[in-house]
Design a protein around this motif. Structure first.
Motif, PDB file in Angstrom:
ATOM      1  N   LEU A  41      -0.320  -7.988  -9.156  1.00  0.00           N
ATOM      2  CA  LEU A  41      -0.505  -8.893  -8.022  1.00  0.00           C
ATOM      3  C   LEU A  41      -0.427  -8.190  -6.669  1.00  0.00           C
ATOM      4  O   LEU A  41      -0.808  -8.778  -5.662  1.00  0.00           O
ATOM      5  CB  LEU A  41       0.525 -10.019  -8.065  1.00  0.00           C
ATOM      6  CG  LEU A  41       0.272 -11.068  -9.130  1.00  0.00           C
ATOM      7  CD1 LEU A  41       1.436 -12.044  -9.194  1.00  0.00           C
ATOM      8  CD2 LEU A  41      -1.018 -11.802  -8.868  1.00  0.00           C
ATOM      9  N   GLY A  42       0.038  -6.961  -6.639  1.00  0.00           N
ATOM     10  CA  GLY A  42       0.212  -6.262  -5.362  1.00  0.00           C
ATOM     11  C   GLY A  42      -1.078  -6.141  -4.574  1.00  0.00           C
ATOM     12  O   GLY A  42      -1.177  -6.623  -3.444  1.00  0.00           O
ATOM     13  N   ILE A  80      -6.184   0.082  10.006  1.00  0.00           N
ATOM     14  CA  ILE A  80      -5.042   0.796   9.433  1.00  0.00           C
ATOM     15  C   ILE A  80      -5.608   1.573   8.257  1.00  0.00           C
ATOM     16  O   ILE A  80      -6.223   0.994   7.358  1.00  0.00           O
ATOM     17  CB  ILE A  80      -3.941  -0.155   8.942  1.00  0.00           C
ATOM     18  CG1 ILE A  80      -3.485  -1.100  10.048  1.00  0.00           C
ATOM     19  CG2 ILE A  80      -2.766   0.658   8.381  1.00  0.00           C
ATOM     20  CD1 ILE A  80      -2.588  -2.225   9.557  1.00  0.00           C
ATOM     21  N   LYS A  81      -5.409   2.871   8.278  1.00  0.00           N
ATOM     22  CA  LYS A  81      -5.940   3.749   7.226  1.00  0.00           C
ATOM     23  C   LYS A  81      -4.759   4.427   6.548  1.00  0.00           C
ATOM     24  O   LYS A  81      -3.955   5.078   7.220  1.00  0.00           O
ATOM     25  CB  LYS A  81      -6.877   4.766   7.872  1.00  0.00           C
ATOM     26  CG  LYS A  81      -7.550   5.724   6.939  1.00  0.00           C
ATOM     27  CD  LYS A  81      -8.526   6.563   7.775  1.00  0.00           C
ATOM     28  CE  LYS A  81      -9.060   7.757   7.071  1.00  0.00           C
ATOM     29  NZ  LYS A  81      -9.950   8.556   7.951  1.00  0.00           N
ATOM     30  N   VAL A  82      -4.639   4.237   5.237  1.00  0.00           N
ATOM     31  CA  VAL A  82      -3.533   4.808   4.467  1.00  0.00           C
ATOM     32  C   VAL A  82      -4.130   5.770   3.438  1.00  0.00           C
ATOM     33  O   VAL A  82      -4.907   5.358   2.582  1.00  0.00           O
ATOM     34  CB  VAL A  82      -2.719   3.704   3.760  1.00  0.00           C
ATOM     35  CG1 VAL A  82      -1.607   4.314   2.924  1.00  0.00           C
ATOM     36  CG2 VAL A  82      -2.156   2.715   4.775  1.00  0.00           C
ATOM     37  N   SER A 129      -6.265   8.734  -2.725  1.00  0.00           N
ATOM     38  CA  SER A 129      -6.954   7.505  -2.345  1.00  0.00           C
ATOM     39  C   SER A 129      -6.774   7.237  -0.852  1.00  0.00           C
ATOM     40  O   SER A 129      -5.763   7.603  -0.269  1.00  0.00           O
ATOM     41  CB  SER A 129      -6.405   6.312  -3.111  1.00  0.00           C
ATOM     42  OG  SER A 129      -6.526   6.503  -4.501  1.00  0.00           O
ATOM     43  N   THR A 130      -7.772   6.580  -0.272  1.00  0.00           N
ATOM     44  CA  THR A 130      -7.685   6.117   1.103  1.00  0.00           C
ATOM     45  C   THR A 130      -8.046   4.641   1.141  1.00  0.00           C
ATOM     46  O   THR A 130      -9.120   4.249   0.660  1.00  0.00           O
ATOM     47  CB  THR A 130      -8.652   6.905   2.017  1.00  0.00           C
ATOM     48  OG1 THR A 130      -8.294   8.286   1.997  1.00  0.00           O
ATOM     49  CG2 THR A 130      -8.591   6.388   3.451  1.00  0.00           C
ATOM     50  N   PHE A 131      -7.145   3.839   1.703  1.00  0.00           N
ATOM     51  CA  PHE A 131      -7.387   2.418   1.908  1.00  0.00           C
ATOM     52  C   PHE A 131      -7.669   2.214   3.382  1.00  0.00           C
ATOM     53  O   PHE A 131      -6.955   2.717   4.246  1.00  0.00           O
ATOM     54  CB  PHE A 131      -6.164   1.593   1.490  1.00  0.00           C
ATOM     55  CG  PHE A 131      -6.028   1.450   0.001  1.00  0.00           C
ATOM     56  CD1 PHE A 131      -6.489   0.314  -0.643  1.00  0.00           C
ATOM     57  CD2 PHE A 131      -5.449   2.455  -0.753  1.00  0.00           C
ATOM     58  CE1 PHE A 131      -6.369   0.174  -2.014  1.00  0.00           C
ATOM     59  CE2 PHE A 131      -5.318   2.333  -2.115  1.00  0.00           C
ATOM     60  CZ  PHE A 131      -5.789   1.193  -2.758  1.00  0.00           C
ATOM     61  N   LEU A 186       0.822  -1.211   0.000  1.00  0.00           N
ATOM     62  CA  LEU A 186       0.000   0.000   0.000  1.00  0.00           C
ATOM     63  C   LEU A 186       0.856   1.260   0.000  1.00  0.00           C
ATOM     64  O   LEU A 186       0.544   2.230  -0.711  1.00  0.00           O
ATOM     65  CB  LEU A 186      -0.955  -0.001   1.193  1.00  0.00           C
ATOM     66  CG  LEU A 186      -2.062  -1.045   1.159  1.00  0.00           C
ATOM     67  CD1 LEU A 186      -2.886  -0.983   2.437  1.00  0.00           C
ATOM     68  CD2 LEU A 186      -2.954  -0.869  -0.065  1.00  0.00           C
ATOM     69  N   LEU A 187       1.936   1.259   0.773  1.00  0.00           N
ATOM     70  CA  LEU A 187       2.806   2.434   0.827  1.00  0.00           C
ATOM     71  C   LEU A 187       3.523   2.666  -0.505  1.00  0.00           C
ATOM     72  O   LEU A 187       3.638   3.807  -0.964  1.00  0.00           O
ATOM     73  CB  LEU A 187       3.814   2.301   1.966  1.00  0.00           C
ATOM     74  CG  LEU A 187       3.227   2.249   3.380  1.00  0.00           C
ATOM     75  CD1 LEU A 187       4.335   2.075   4.412  1.00  0.00           C
ATOM     76  CD2 LEU A 187       2.382   3.465   3.684  1.00  0.00           C
TER      77      LEU A 187
END
Length: 173
Positions: A142-143, A109-111, A168-170, A68-69
């Motif tokens: 695939l990430g 966990i919010k990214v 974006s927010t995951f 994600l990072l």
């Protein structure tokens, strides 16, 4: 070798080594790894004061964070702010479009990045295996599918909110 490892993890559906994982520490460690290679990214933290610990495979959760990072950094080629938040909360208080039990507690966990954002017409496909918008030789697709599989194999959920040009927010539970 990375591609082979991701394919194997995707196919295994969960051979995991479960330990108690301190999510705040894992976030700090993964952020240090990103910060060492992506100097133009400023990482901002809002970490839970209530020690967010989970039973999980630490290596797999670390892979979730790193994927994600790195995606967030790719979405901000000129640099910018990357926000990471952790919290302990009840499933009924979850943000984003997730299906969590309202009677259970979770670690979130919010990214959030300020990058290019994800167009609405592909937002529903980003967790599909081999789906990528990156050019030839830059991504395997695939990430995010690996991220999705790891989160689901840990009895969690993940969703994304995004707007083109705004980022974006995951949300990972």
């Amino acid at each position: 070798s990375k591609l082979t490892l991701q394919l194997l993890q995707h196919a295994r559906d969960g051979a995991r080594e479960i330990t108690t994982v301190d999510i705040n520490q894992l976030v700090k460690d993964a952020s240090e790894t990103l910060g060492a290679t992506k100097k133009q990214i400023q990482i901002r933290f809002k970490l839970s004061r209530e020690e967010p610990r989970i039973k999980a495979d630490q290596g797999q959760i670390e892979q979730v964070l790193l994927n994600l990072l790195l995606n967030a950094a790719d979405a901000m080629p000129d640099g910018g702010d990357l926000f990471i938040e952790t919290a302990r909360l009840n499933g009924g208080r979850a943000e984003g479009k997730v299906t969590l039990s309202k009677s259970m507690d979770y670690v979130m966990i919010k990214v959030t990045d300020g990058g290019t954002g994800i167009p609405k017409n592909i937002l529903d496909r980003i967790f599909e295996p081999f789906f990528t918008t990156k050019g030839l030789g830059r991504g395997t697709g695939l990430g995010l599918s690996t991220v999705y599989g790891i989160v689901k194999n840990h009895d969690g959920d993940i969703c994304v909110e995004s707007e083109v040009g705004k980022g974006s927010t995951f949300f990972i539970y």
